[in-house]
Scaffold this motif. Structure first.
Motif, PDB file in Angstrom:
ATOM      1  N   TYR A   9       4.356 -31.021  63.282  1.00 45.44           N
ATOM      2  CA  TYR A   9       5.031 -29.953  62.555  1.00 45.44           C
ATOM      3  C   TYR A   9       4.227 -28.649  62.575  1.00 45.44           C
ATOM      4  N   VAL A  10       4.912 -27.555  62.325  1.00 50.09           N
ATOM      5  CA  VAL A  10       4.280 -26.269  62.045  1.00 50.09           C
ATOM      6  C   VAL A  10       4.853 -25.753  60.735  1.00 50.09           C
ATOM      7  N   MET A  11       4.118 -24.836  60.111  1.00 42.49           N
ATOM      8  CA  MET A  11       4.623 -24.193  58.903  1.00 42.49           C
ATOM      9  C   MET A  11       5.335 -22.912  59.310  1.00 42.49           C
ATOM     10  N   MET A  12       6.566 -22.747  58.831  1.00 43.72           N
ATOM     11  CA  MET A  12       7.340 -21.565  59.167  1.00 43.72           C
ATOM     12  C   MET A  12       7.593 -20.731  57.910  1.00 43.72           C
ATOM     13  N   ASP A  13       7.305 -19.434  58.010  1.00 46.97           N
ATOM     14  CA  ASP A  13       7.556 -18.479  56.926  1.00 46.97           C
ATOM     15  C   ASP A  13       8.493 -17.399  57.436  1.00 46.97           C
ATOM     16  N   TYR A  14       9.390 -16.947  56.574  1.00 48.30           N
ATOM     17  CA  TYR A  14      10.292 -15.851  56.962  1.00 48.30           C
ATOM     18  C   TYR A  14      10.924 -15.232  55.713  1.00 48.30           C
ATOM     19  N   ASP A  15      11.458 -14.056  55.894  1.00 47.03           N
ATOM     20  CA  ASP A  15      12.188 -13.362  54.827  1.00 47.03           C
ATOM     21  C   ASP A  15      13.670 -13.347  55.186  1.00 47.03           C
ATOM     22  N   CYS A  16      14.510 -13.481  54.187  1.00 47.60           N
ATOM     23  CA  CYS A  16      15.954 -13.364  54.442  1.00 47.60           C
ATOM     24  C   CYS A  16      16.655 -12.844  53.193  1.00 47.60           C
ATOM     25  N   ARG A  17      17.849 -12.328  53.383  1.00 48.10           N
ATOM     26  CA  ARG A  17      18.639 -11.841  52.263  1.00 48.10           C
ATOM     27  C   ARG A  17      19.194 -13.023  51.485  1.00 48.10           C
ATOM     28  N   VAL A  18      19.364 -12.842  50.185  1.00 46.32           N
ATOM     29  CA  VAL A  18      19.811 -13.915  49.304  1.00 46.32           C
ATOM     30  C   VAL A  18      21.142 -14.498  49.767  1.00 46.32           C
ATOM     31  N   GLU A  19      22.049 -13.643  50.240  1.00 50.15           N
ATOM     32  CA  GLU A  19      23.370 -14.140  50.637  1.00 50.15           C
ATOM     33  C   GLU A  19      23.312 -15.022  51.896  1.00 50.15           C
ATOM     34  N   GLN A  20      22.205 -14.959  52.631  1.00 50.25           N
ATOM     35  CA  GLN A  20      22.052 -15.808  53.825  1.00 50.25           C
ATOM     36  C   GLN A  20      21.141 -17.014  53.575  1.00 50.25           C
ATOM     37  N   LEU A  21      20.702 -17.178  52.330  1.00 52.74           N
ATOM     38  CA  LEU A  21      19.715 -18.209  52.028  1.00 52.74           C
ATOM     39  C   LEU A  21      20.212 -19.618  52.351  1.00 52.74           C
ATOM     40  N   GLU A  22      21.450 -19.933  51.979  1.00 53.50           N
ATOM     41  CA  GLU A  22      21.956 -21.282  52.220  1.00 53.50           C
ATOM     42  C   GLU A  22      21.988 -21.610  53.710  1.00 53.50           C
ATOM     43  N   LYS A  23      22.390 -20.639  54.539  1.00 50.69           N
ATOM     44  CA  LYS A  23      22.393 -20.860  55.986  1.00 50.69           C
ATOM     45  C   LYS A  23      20.965 -21.050  56.505  1.00 50.69           C
ATOM     46  N   ALA A  24      20.047 -20.248  55.965  1.00 54.66           N
ATOM     47  CA  ALA A  24      18.655 -20.342  56.396  1.00 54.66           C
ATOM     48  C   ALA A  24      18.048 -21.683  56.008  1.00 54.66           C
ATOM     49  N   VAL A  25      18.309 -22.126  54.786  1.00 53.51           N
ATOM     50  CA  VAL A  25      17.766 -23.393  54.307  1.00 53.51           C
ATOM     51  C   VAL A  25      18.334 -24.565  55.106  1.00 53.51           C
ATOM     52  N   ALA A  26      19.569 -24.432  55.550  1.00 54.21           N
ATOM     53  CA  ALA A  26      20.162 -25.478  56.376  1.00 54.21           C
ATOM     54  C   ALA A  26      19.416 -25.617  57.704  1.00 54.21           C
ATOM     55  N   LEU A  27      18.862 -24.518  58.183  1.00 49.56           N
ATOM     56  CA  LEU A  27      18.091 -24.538  59.421  1.00 49.56           C
ATOM     57  C   LEU A  27      16.665 -25.039  59.197  1.00 49.56           C
ATOM     58  N   THR A  28      16.137 -24.807  58.000  1.00 50.05           N
ATOM     59  CA  THR A  28      14.764 -25.204  57.682  1.00 50.05           C
ATOM     60  C   THR A  28      14.734 -25.978  56.365  1.00 50.05           C
ATOM     61  N   PRO A  29      15.240 -27.209  56.359  1.00 49.67           N
ATOM     62  CA  PRO A  29      15.300 -27.974  55.109  1.00 49.67           C
ATOM     63  C   PRO A  29      13.948 -28.451  54.614  1.00 49.67           C
ATOM     64  N   GLY A  30      12.916 -28.405  55.482  1.00 55.31           N
ATOM     65  CA  GLY A  30      11.601 -28.897  55.086  1.00 55.31           C
ATOM     66  C   GLY A  30      11.597 -30.405  54.929  1.00 55.31           C
ATOM     67  N   LEU A  31      10.569 -30.929  54.313  1.00 60.35           N
ATOM     68  CA  LEU A  31      10.490 -32.374  54.112  1.00 60.35           C
ATOM     69  C   LEU A  31      11.224 -32.809  52.847  1.00 60.35           C
ATOM     70  N   GLU A  32      10.941 -32.146  51.732  1.00 58.46           N
ATOM     71  CA  GLU A  32      11.720 -32.380  50.514  1.00 58.46           C
ATOM     72  C   GLU A  32      12.691 -31.216  50.305  1.00 58.46           C
ATOM     73  N   SER A  33      12.121 -30.007  50.286  1.00 57.65           N
ATOM     74  CA  SER A  33      12.907 -28.789  50.090  1.00 57.65           C
ATOM     75  C   SER A  33      11.997 -27.606  50.390  1.00 57.65           C
ATOM     76  N   PRO A  34      12.510 -26.525  50.952  1.00 60.48           N
ATOM     77  CA  PRO A  34      11.651 -25.379  51.243  1.00 60.48           C
ATOM     78  C   PRO A  34      11.227 -24.654  49.964  1.00 60.48           C
ATOM     79  N   THR A  35      10.138 -23.921  50.071  1.00 56.68           N
ATOM     80  CA  THR A  35       9.696 -23.063  48.974  1.00 56.68           C
ATOM     81  C   THR A  35      10.377 -21.713  49.116  1.00 56.68           C
ATOM     82  N   VAL A  36      11.012 -21.238  48.035  1.00 54.77           N
ATOM     83  CA  VAL A  36      11.722 -19.960  48.055  1.00 54.77           C
ATOM     84  C   VAL A  36      11.160 -19.079  46.950  1.00 54.77           C
ATOM     85  N   SER A  37      10.708 -17.874  47.316  1.00 52.38           N
ATOM     86  CA  SER A  37      10.123 -16.948  46.341  1.00 52.38           C
ATOM     87  C   SER A  37      10.801 -15.587  46.450  1.00 52.38           C
ATOM     88  N   PRO A  38      11.069 -14.929  45.304  1.00 48.31           N
ATOM     89  CA  PRO A  38      11.687 -13.597  45.357  1.00 48.31           C
ATOM     90  C   PRO A  38      10.705 -12.557  45.891  1.00 48.31           C
TER      91      PRO A  38
END
Length: 282
Positions: free
Chosen positions: A210-239
């Protein structure tokens, strides 16, 4: 101290030492060293001939060892696999003159040359085939030409050396091998020091995968982004400071990283980066 057998030479030696180093264990500096002590981790390493490791472990003199699955099976030692390590992969196949056989069932009454008679004998017995096995050290491709055997069984990678000798593989693979961790059959699987050792190696395997992936995205695209990067349990999301944007961090498979970055960029994610993982516990 935990007493561990490590290959002292060959294709298993270097990768095994690299993995142990990544797992935080001290390793030898000179190839002539046959034993070292790592007092900080309460481990003693013994550098042994790869073919002998299963025998030493089965004797109970050493707690665990790193060897090849092929060498474990070939030895017939009273030891068992407890963790595959993913390197030194190989495939064992039968080979002969073109058209001489199509499968294991065609080997009845024939003579087979190999450097791994234990593996071949076990495979023949499991298949109910009665054949003669001749042990040869080193390359066995010339055994048929010289009349020592009618068929050979050997490690096959590209098959070039077999084709050069006028041979072709046939039938299903006899065995797929790789480096493994072994212990004496029936020994305590829950021994704390053994479990700690296995967790460290598993952490290295995960870190390599694995690698660690970090990125910024708009809130309205978050669900699509999380679907692409679900992580092991859940991704970390910070405002983020800019309203409407969030920063996302997740572990992703290394082999898929570039495709995931493309897909994230396509939905508007930015500042996408990956970093290597050097150690991990799941």
């Amino acid at each position: 101290m935990l007493r561990i057998a490590v290959p002292n030479k060959g294709s298993l030696s270097g990768p095994a030492a690299d993995m142990l180093h990544e797992a935080g264990y001290r390793q030898r500096r000179e190839s002539k060293e046959l034993r070292i002590v790592d007092p900080g981790n309460e481990v003693e390493f013994f550098y042994l001939r790869p073919r002998d490791i299963a025998i030493y472990v089965s004797s109970g003199r050493l707690d665990i060892g790193i060897t090849g699955r092929d060498l474990l099976v070939d030895s017939g030692a009273d030891a068992e696999e407890i963790l595959p390590l993913g390197f030194a992969r190989s495939t064992f196949r039968f080979a002969g003159k073109p058209g001489s056989a199509s499968g294991t069932e065609d080997l009845k009454g024939r003579t087979i040359a190999t450097s791994y008679e234990g593996i071949v004998a076990r495979h023949l017995a499991d298949s109910g085939v009665d054949a003669s096995v001749v042990h040869l050290d080193g390359a066995v491709e010339t055994a048929i030409e010289l009349g020592v055997a009618e068929v050979i069984a050997d490690v096959v990678e590209t098959g070039t050396s077999l084709r050069n000798a006028g041979l072709e593989v046939f039938g299903e693979p006899i065995m797929k091998s790789e480096a493994i961790v072994i212990r004496r059959t029936g020994s305590d699987a829950e021994e704390p020091k053994v479990q700690q050792f296995l967790r460290r190696l598993q952490g290295v395997l995960v870190a390599r995968t694995y690698v660690m992936m970090d990125y910024d995205c708009r809130v309205e695209q978050l669900e699509k982004a999380v679907a692409l990067t679900p992580g092991l349990e859940s991704p970390t999301v910070s405002p983020l400071h800019n309203e409407g944007w969030v920063a996302v961090r997740a572990m992703v498979p290394a082999k898929e990283a570039q495709r995931i970055m493309d897909d994230l960029y396509a939905i508007g994610a930015r500042a996408i980066l990956t970093t290597a993982i050097h150690a991990c516990r799941l």
